[in-house]
Design an enzyme around this catalytic site. Sequence first.
Site, short mmCIF file in Angstrom:
data_model
loop_
_atom_site.label_atom_id
_atom_site.label_comp_id
_atom_site.label_asym_id
_atom_site.label_seq_id
_atom_site.Cartn_x
_atom_site.Cartn_y
_atom_site.Cartn_z
N SER A 73 90.98 -15.55 60.49
CA SER A 73 92.09 -15.56 61.15
C SER A 73 93.60 -15.92 60.88
O SER A 73 93.45 -16.38 59.58
CB SER A 73 91.89 -16.86 62.12
N1 SAH Z 1 87.02 -19.31 60.92
C1 SAH Z 1 86.57 -18.07 60.15
C2 SAH Z 1 86.72 -17.15 61.21
C3 SAH Z 1 85.90 -15.89 60.93
S1 SAH Z 1 85.68 -14.64 62.29
C4 SAH Z 1 87.23 -17.97 58.82
O1 SAH Z 1 87.97 -19.15 58.62
O2 SAH Z 1 86.98 -17.04 58.12
C5 SAH Z 1 84.62 -15.28 63.35
C6 SAH Z 1 83.13 -15.43 62.93
O3 SAH Z 1 82.21 -15.77 63.92
C7 SAH Z 1 82.36 -13.99 62.37
O4 SAH Z 1 81.92 -14.37 61.03
C8 SAH Z 1 81.20 -14.01 63.31
O5 SAH Z 1 80.12 -13.47 62.57
C9 SAH Z 1 81.22 -15.32 63.86
N2 SAH Z 1 80.26 -15.18 65.12
C10 SAH Z 1 80.39 -14.34 66.39
N3 SAH Z 1 79.45 -15.14 67.08
C11 SAH Z 1 78.97 -15.88 66.61
C12 SAH Z 1 77.77 -16.95 67.04
N4 SAH Z 1 77.09 -16.69 68.45
N5 SAH Z 1 77.46 -18.01 66.42
C13 SAH Z 1 77.94 -18.36 65.26
N6 SAH Z 1 78.76 -17.15 64.70
C14 SAH Z 1 79.40 -16.63 65.46
#
Ligand code: SAH
Length: 222
Positions: A69
């Site tokens: 993000s």
């Molecule tokens: N906070 C992260 C943002 C990653 S993007 C950072 O700093 O990099 C969001 C993430 O949510 C992705 O990696 C995706 O795989 C994950 N995601 C989506 N649905 C999910 C679920 N049900 N449980 C766990 N992770 C999930």
Amino acid sequence: MQAAAQVTPLETQAVRASMVRKLAGQGIREPQVLAAMEAIERHRFVDSALAGQAYEDTSLPIGLGQTISKPSVVARMLELLVQARAQPLGRVLEIGTGCGYQAAVLSRLACEVYSIERLRGLHEKARENLRALRLANLHLLLGDGMQGYAKGAPYAAIIAAAGGQAIPPAWLEQLAPGGRLVAPVETAAGVQALVVVDHTPGGMRQTVLEGVHFVPLKAGVL
Ligand code: SAH
């Protein structure tokens, strides 16, 4: 800025300080959030080819179709979590570890952080990215975050980095009284917005805020 891998720690410190000044200029007020974002080296969480863009206010690819993000969104969500609350926060649940950046920032704002990721490749990447930081209060979990993580509940705060059509019931069940949840959710109009849920003595109170663009929340582990 040239690739961060080629600049000194002092130079990346200056670039982070400038990022934080911009965040403050955009209205982020919580000193703890600004300090945590100044401390954590975002360039260590992205591919070295993208490190030069790590302190720009932009989301970046982290592999497997997912993105880290942008700093202003991380700051906004963390500010909503800590606002008007005793600091540090107690136990916090993060859904969507991704590359581990936001989890690292959170670890400076909370007593314990449980961060869950459904994609094994990213869970392992985050573990690698975070190893050198030795954050003893950060626990990385591989699992379906739509179920929350009951073993760590109740949580003072829950934050999601992926958006679904509704807030999964498990998250509300695992939110402590007085706790706050911040998540992107698809609204009736079919667009994503940031939603805050406060667990008050009178029940769950929901507030819909500005529009956002997060990757989709998906069930199951891959
Ligand atoms: N906070 C992260 C943002 C990653 S993007 C950072 O700093 O990099 C969001 C993430 O949510 C992705 O990696 C995706 O795989 C994950 N995601 C989506 N649905 C999910 C679920 N049900 N449980 C766990 N992770 C999930």
